[in-house]
Design a protein around this motif. Structure first.
Motif, PDB file in Angstrom:
ATOM      1  N   THR A 155       0.832  -0.730  -8.908  1.00 17.79           N
ATOM      2  CA  THR A 155       0.033  -1.853  -8.417  1.00 17.79           C
ATOM      3  C   THR A 155      -1.151  -2.114  -9.338  1.00 17.79           C
ATOM      4  O   THR A 155      -1.615  -3.249  -9.471  1.00 17.79           O
ATOM      5  CB  THR A 155      -0.471  -1.543  -6.992  1.00 17.79           C
ATOM      6  OG1 THR A 155       0.661  -1.488  -6.116  1.00 17.79           O
ATOM      7  CG2 THR A 155      -1.447  -2.577  -6.486  1.00 17.79           C
ATOM      8  N   ASP A 169      -4.706  -6.891  -1.739  1.00 14.10           N
ATOM      9  CA  ASP A 169      -4.978  -6.272  -0.437  1.00 14.10           C
ATOM     10  C   ASP A 169      -5.700  -4.934  -0.588  1.00 14.10           C
ATOM     11  O   ASP A 169      -6.596  -4.606   0.190  1.00 14.10           O
ATOM     12  CB  ASP A 169      -3.671  -6.056   0.332  1.00 14.10           C
ATOM     13  CG  ASP A 169      -3.014  -7.355   0.763  1.00 14.10           C
ATOM     14  OD1 ASP A 169      -3.710  -8.389   0.772  1.00 14.10           O
ATOM     15  OD2 ASP A 169      -1.813  -7.322   1.059  1.00 14.10           O
ATOM     16  N   PRO A 200       1.540   1.586  -2.101  1.00 14.17           N
ATOM     17  CA  PRO A 200       1.028   1.088  -3.388  1.00 14.17           C
ATOM     18  C   PRO A 200       0.561   2.264  -4.238  1.00 14.17           C
ATOM     19  O   PRO A 200      -0.047   3.212  -3.733  1.00 14.17           O
ATOM     20  CB  PRO A 200      -0.155   0.193  -2.987  1.00 14.17           C
ATOM     21  CG  PRO A 200       0.085  -0.157  -1.563  1.00 14.17           C
ATOM     22  CD  PRO A 200       0.802   1.011  -0.955  1.00 14.17           C
ATOM     23  N   HIS A 218      -0.124  -6.626  -3.214  1.00 14.82           N
ATOM     24  CA  HIS A 218      -0.592  -5.295  -2.845  1.00 14.82           C
ATOM     25  C   HIS A 218      -1.937  -5.004  -3.499  1.00 14.82           C
ATOM     26  O   HIS A 218      -2.821  -4.397  -2.899  1.00 14.82           O
ATOM     27  CB  HIS A 218       0.419  -4.221  -3.263  1.00 14.82           C
ATOM     28  CG  HIS A 218       1.682  -4.229  -2.466  1.00 14.82           C
ATOM     29  ND1 HIS A 218       1.698  -4.149  -1.091  1.00 14.82           N
ATOM     30  CD2 HIS A 218       2.975  -4.296  -2.854  1.00 14.82           C
ATOM     31  CE1 HIS A 218       2.953  -4.169  -0.663  1.00 14.82           C
ATOM     32  NE2 HIS A 218       3.743  -4.261  -1.711  1.00 14.82           N
ATOM     33  N   GLY A 235      -2.889   4.111  -0.078  1.00 13.55           N
ATOM     34  CA  GLY A 235      -2.272   4.086  -1.395  1.00 13.55           C
ATOM     35  C   GLY A 235      -2.478   5.407  -2.098  1.00 13.55           C
ATOM     36  O   GLY A 235      -3.170   6.315  -1.597  1.00 13.55           O
TER      37      GLY A 235
END
Length: 344
Positions: free
Chosen positions: A232, A7, A210, A4, A170
């Motif tokens: 994360t 990304d 996330p 995560h 996120g």
């Protein structure tokens, strides 16, 4: 490695340099953090669109992933009578610097919101984060279409659910132990003082998105605890205020190392919005009487704070600091980041 994280941020390491508006987050600090393998946010707050564009160009030239944080215009209006009362109250504070604070004009603005969003859509950066509230859904859509990942700062599960409904990529879960302004959507109700790992767990469990953790991080154990709770990545801000590349004033840096500064407090005395700072005389004199009123109080006290920083007057300066301020030290940012991640 957290997939995560890769990304979302494009880095392997879990440490993220928080955006610290008003000067502390310099492009040099962001570059040093990036060179150490961490992710850095630039702070667009209080910057002009032109200065923000220049900062982005400098960060882009490093070849490292980075983000830009933007203040959502969520004004907290203050009545003219209340503004005048507070301006008169703090008027004597400006006298040593030739400032007539009592006669200051009440200023309300949106920190160049439209121009900054236009810049970020036209010249997209890897990550855009928002603080102080929810950006319009259309802004989130346009930024994501331009190729940016979009984050929103939240301080409780209800805010996280509202942000998730916008389709963001996120969240930044900010605890009440963070230094500087709280990102709360409701400045009249400061967030509960939950431990950061607890907040991370609640936000992640509510949304499944996330989550980056922020607030009160004093070292590796705090980073590990946040990661174990499901974060994360973990933001650090106060820990970098005394870094060699920090743009914080010498007065602010020295106050962080002053053993006589023995606690942080939450105050709206400087900006009309709750923020955590080292306790000083200005807070003691005016904190209990300060109205809510952002950005009007920010503009009112800004000339005083600028003068105080130049004059080494720490008792009239906003000494933003999280509860882990004792761990902040003077060293290269890369050394601070490396030490923080060594035991993870």
């Amino acid at each position: 490695m957290d997939s995560h994280r890769k990304d979302l941020l494009g880095v392997d390491g879990p440490v993220v340099a928080a955006p610290m508006a008003g000067g502390p987050t310099s492009t040099g600090l962001a570059a040093a953090v990036g060179a150490a393998g961490a992710f850095a946010f630039l702070a667009a707050g209080y910057r002009t669109p032109e200065a923000t564009a220049d900062d982005i160009a400098v960060a882009r030239a490093t070849g490292r992933p980075f983000g830009v944080n933007v203040f959502v215009p969520t004004p907290v209006p203050v009545a003219e009578a209340e503004f005048r009362r507070y301006a008169a109250r703090i008027g004597p504070e400006g006298a040593p610097y030739g400032l007539d604070l009592a006669a200051a004009t009440r200023v309300e603005d949106d920190d160049h919101w439209a121009a900054k969003i236009d810049l970020l859509v036209r010249d997209p950066v890897p990550v855009v984060s928002f603080t102080f509230g929810l950006p319009p859904a259309g802004v989130v859509r346009d930024l994501r279409r331009a190729g940016s990942r979009v984050l929103v700062t939240v301080t409780d599960p209800a805010e996280s659910a509202a942000a998730a409904d916008l389709g963001v990529d996120g969240l930044v879960a900010q605890s009440a132990r963070a230094g500087g302004h709280f990102g709360t959507f409701a400045p009249d109700r400061p967030p509960s003082d939950r431990p950061l790992p607890e907040l991370v767990g609640l936000v992640a469990g509510r949304t499944g998105l996330p989550v980056l953790a922020a607030g009160g991080v004093a070292g590796g154990p705090d980073v590990r605890a946040a990661l174990a709770a499901g974060a994360t990545g973990v933001l650090v801000g106060t820990l970098l205020l005394r870094a060699d590349e920090s743009g914080a004033s010498r007065t602010h840096r020295d106050a962080l190392a002053d053993p006589r500064r023995d606690r942080t407090v939450v105050t709206r005395a400087f900006t009309g919005r709750p923020a955590r700072a080292l306790r000083n005389d200005f807070v003691d004199r005016h904190g209990a009487q300060a109205p809510l009123g952002y950005p009007a109080l920010h503009h009112l006290t800004r000339p005083l704070r600028t003068a105080a920083a130049r004059a080494d007057d720490a008792d009239r300066l906003h000494l933003w600091a999280g509860t882990g301020w004792r761990a902040a030290r003077a060293a290269p940012a890369a050394e601070i980041i490396t030490e923080l991640t060594r035991t993870l």
